[in-house]
Design a protein around this motif. Sequence first.
Motif, mmCIF file in Angstrom:
data_model
loop_
_atom_site.group_PDB
_atom_site.id
_atom_site.type_symbol
_atom_site.label_atom_id
_atom_site.label_comp_id
_atom_site.label_asym_id
_atom_site.label_seq_id
_atom_site.Cartn_x
_atom_site.Cartn_y
_atom_site.Cartn_z
ATOM 1 N N ARG A 74 0.898 -1.159 0.062
ATOM 2 C CA ARG A 74 0.004 -0.085 0.031
ATOM 3 C C ARG A 74 0.904 1.301 0.001
ATOM 4 O O ARG A 74 0.578 2.134 -0.845
ATOM 5 N N GLY A 75 2.030 1.319 0.773
ATOM 6 C CA GLY A 75 2.877 2.384 0.865
ATOM 7 C C GLY A 75 3.588 2.789 -0.534
ATOM 8 O O GLY A 75 3.639 3.716 -0.904
ATOM 9 N N VAL A 76 4.031 1.470 -1.146
ATOM 10 C CA VAL A 76 4.693 1.784 -2.326
ATOM 11 C C VAL A 76 3.600 2.406 -3.575
ATOM 12 O O VAL A 76 3.884 2.985 -4.269
ATOM 13 N N HIS A 77 2.491 1.847 -3.515
ATOM 14 C CA HIS A 77 1.355 2.216 -4.435
ATOM 15 C C HIS A 77 1.025 3.725 -4.251
ATOM 16 O O HIS A 77 0.977 4.621 -5.327
ATOM 17 N N ASP A 78 0.906 4.135 -2.881
ATOM 18 C CA ASP A 78 0.607 5.500 -2.591
ATOM 19 C C ASP A 78 1.901 6.379 -3.166
ATOM 20 O O ASP A 78 1.636 7.413 -3.670
ATOM 21 N N GLU A 79 3.292 5.921 -2.985
ATOM 22 C CA GLU A 79 4.359 6.631 -3.310
ATOM 23 C C GLU A 79 4.451 6.819 -4.943
ATOM 24 O O GLU A 79 4.484 7.830 -5.425
ATOM 25 N N THR A 199 5.147 -4.883 -17.609
ATOM 26 C CA THR A 199 3.850 -4.270 -17.845
ATOM 27 C C THR A 199 3.409 -4.079 -16.354
ATOM 28 O O THR A 199 3.665 -4.667 -15.430
ATOM 29 N N LEU A 200 2.263 -2.958 -16.151
ATOM 30 C CA LEU A 200 1.587 -2.512 -15.133
ATOM 31 C C LEU A 200 0.333 -2.326 -15.312
ATOM 32 O O LEU A 200 -0.258 -2.336 -16.398
ATOM 33 N N THR A 240 14.024 8.627 -12.182
ATOM 34 C CA THR A 240 13.838 8.060 -10.840
ATOM 35 C C THR A 240 12.404 7.358 -11.004
ATOM 36 O O THR A 240 12.137 6.602 -10.451
ATOM 37 N N VAL A 241 11.413 8.310 -11.580
ATOM 38 C CA VAL A 241 10.085 8.060 -11.821
ATOM 39 C C VAL A 241 10.208 6.652 -12.514
ATOM 40 O O VAL A 241 9.232 5.609 -12.107
ATOM 41 N N PHE A 242 10.589 6.628 -13.643
ATOM 42 C CA PHE A 242 10.797 5.303 -14.422
ATOM 43 C C PHE A 242 11.231 4.125 -13.679
ATOM 44 O O PHE A 242 10.658 2.958 -13.866
ATOM 45 N N GLU A 243 12.388 4.302 -13.005
ATOM 46 C CA GLU A 243 13.072 3.066 -12.250
ATOM 47 C C GLU A 243 12.188 2.579 -11.085
ATOM 48 O O GLU A 243 11.977 1.421 -10.852
ATOM 49 N N ARG A 244 11.332 3.501 -10.315
ATOM 50 C CA ARG A 244 10.400 2.941 -9.487
ATOM 51 C C ARG A 244 9.311 2.445 -10.147
ATOM 52 O O ARG A 244 8.706 1.287 -9.590
ATOM 53 N N LEU A 245 8.906 2.726 -11.235
ATOM 54 C CA LEU A 245 7.793 1.822 -11.864
ATOM 55 C C LEU A 245 8.117 0.586 -12.487
ATOM 56 O O LEU A 245 7.704 -0.339 -12.288
ATOM 57 N N TRP A 246 9.432 0.742 -12.863
ATOM 58 C CA TRP A 246 10.104 -0.646 -13.413
ATOM 59 C C TRP A 246 10.370 -1.627 -12.269
ATOM 60 O O TRP A 246 10.042 -2.894 -12.615
ATOM 61 N N ARG A 247 10.667 -1.279 -11.214
ATOM 62 C CA ARG A 247 10.774 -2.087 -10.127
ATOM 63 C C ARG A 247 9.286 -2.785 -9.541
ATOM 64 O O ARG A 247 9.181 -3.917 -9.102
ATOM 65 N N LEU A 248 8.362 -2.024 -9.739
ATOM 66 C CA LEU A 248 6.824 -2.768 -9.646
ATOM 67 C C LEU A 248 6.141 -3.433 -10.679
ATOM 68 O O LEU A 248 5.408 -4.027 -10.530
ATOM 69 N N ALA A 249 6.957 -3.151 -11.891
ATOM 70 C CA ALA A 249 6.216 -3.876 -13.148
ATOM 71 C C ALA A 249 6.651 -5.253 -13.167
ATOM 72 O O ALA A 249 7.515 -6.105 -12.326
ATOM 73 N N ILE A 250 5.907 -6.034 -13.807
ATOM 74 C CA ILE A 250 5.871 -7.442 -14.349
ATOM 75 C C ILE A 250 6.522 -7.761 -15.322
ATOM 76 O O ILE A 250 6.036 -7.330 -16.533
ATOM 77 N N PRO A 251 7.456 -8.585 -15.664
ATOM 78 C CA PRO A 251 8.211 -9.072 -16.932
ATOM 79 C C PRO A 251 7.088 -9.329 -17.811
ATOM 80 O O PRO A 251 6.208 -10.092 -17.500
ATOM 81 N N LEU A 252 7.240 -9.190 -19.160
ATOM 82 C CA LEU A 252 6.338 -9.465 -20.073
ATOM 83 C C LEU A 252 6.135 -11.135 -20.112
ATOM 84 O O LEU A 252 5.220 -11.656 -20.617
ATOM 85 N N THR A 253 7.359 -11.784 -19.970
ATOM 86 C CA THR A 253 7.452 -13.312 -20.074
ATOM 87 C C THR A 253 6.791 -14.063 -18.912
ATOM 88 O O THR A 253 6.859 -15.188 -18.852
#
Length: 345
Positions: A74-79, A199-200, A240-253
């Motif tokens: 929840r904290g990560v989502h809010d951030e 993807t997110l 920084t925004v991209f990297e944070r989204l990337w860590r939360l994203a799920i590999p397409l594979t």
Amino acid sequence: MAGHGAQEHPHGADRLCAAGDRVYSRAVRRGRVPRRDAEPVPCLLELALLHPDPDDMDWLVPTSPQEVMTRLLRGVHDEVSASQRRVGSAVEAFEFYAGLGGRTTPSAGTEGTAIRVLDGLSRIQAAMDEATQACTAEVLTVQPGGIRREAELSEGLHRALALRGRGVRMRDLYTHVARHGQGLLNYLELMGDAVEARTLDEVIDRLILFDRTVAFVPANTDRTMALELRHPALVAYLVTVFERLWRLAIPLTAPLPDTGIEGISHREQSIAALLAEGHQDAVIAERLGISVRTARAHIARLSETLGAASRTQLGVRIAQVGLDGSPRSASAPVTLPDRGFPTAR
């Protein structure tokens, strides 16, 4: 004690120190630990991972790992949501100042190339080609809008192939809906290991970063204008925004995670969370990259699965089963109503 803990244990619940890990793990296995065992690791109390046993204050009981995990997510989502809002505000501010720049005469010494307005598709294309030719190491992109059309993929294919030929690595972020587009799968197969895609549920507006030195973002809703950003602070922020989204994203594979609730798909879980925030169907569709008709079909299935006879009742049921993103006790099972319950229309 709190100050001492902050100095000796400067971490959050997502990265416990070795001593804290041992004591918390022991508490989870045994159900509780003596208070004296936690004295060397005050971080566990400060982070609410341990709390006093109401039946015996000399003992501490653990917060369940499931609840801790929910709290962290929840904290990560809010951030990330806050970061997305700040990016949107920054783009609006850029549009405003770009408009002012067109009505005034730049003074001597103004750094005119830090933010450049590109008006028209031909100027945007020329600037992108120039950045592609100068790129030597990395390209980061965010591609919203659901399934990518063949024309969009073909438009940038020559740039992508040129980058691959020079050994440039590419990382692309899409919405989960993009997984269903055969054109994207064909593109990634053609590019091989030069491109990594994730993807997110939803992403920010389109963003392209070359070598972490120049960024391109839309400057109007129909994307006939763009901003070319070379200011180091602005580019660093977008990275920084991209990297944070990337860590939360799920590999397409990798497959999308199961929701843990029978009959509720991952997309319907995302729609439920947006419904809980009060968004209308058109906004939900735009943010998830799907059509309004598709969004409404999913909402109808949610209503049927959760046994909701109205939009208001659907909101209540979403909160009851924890689909609104709020913490829910791991010990409380999710009980769905009989499928024969009337559905919302």
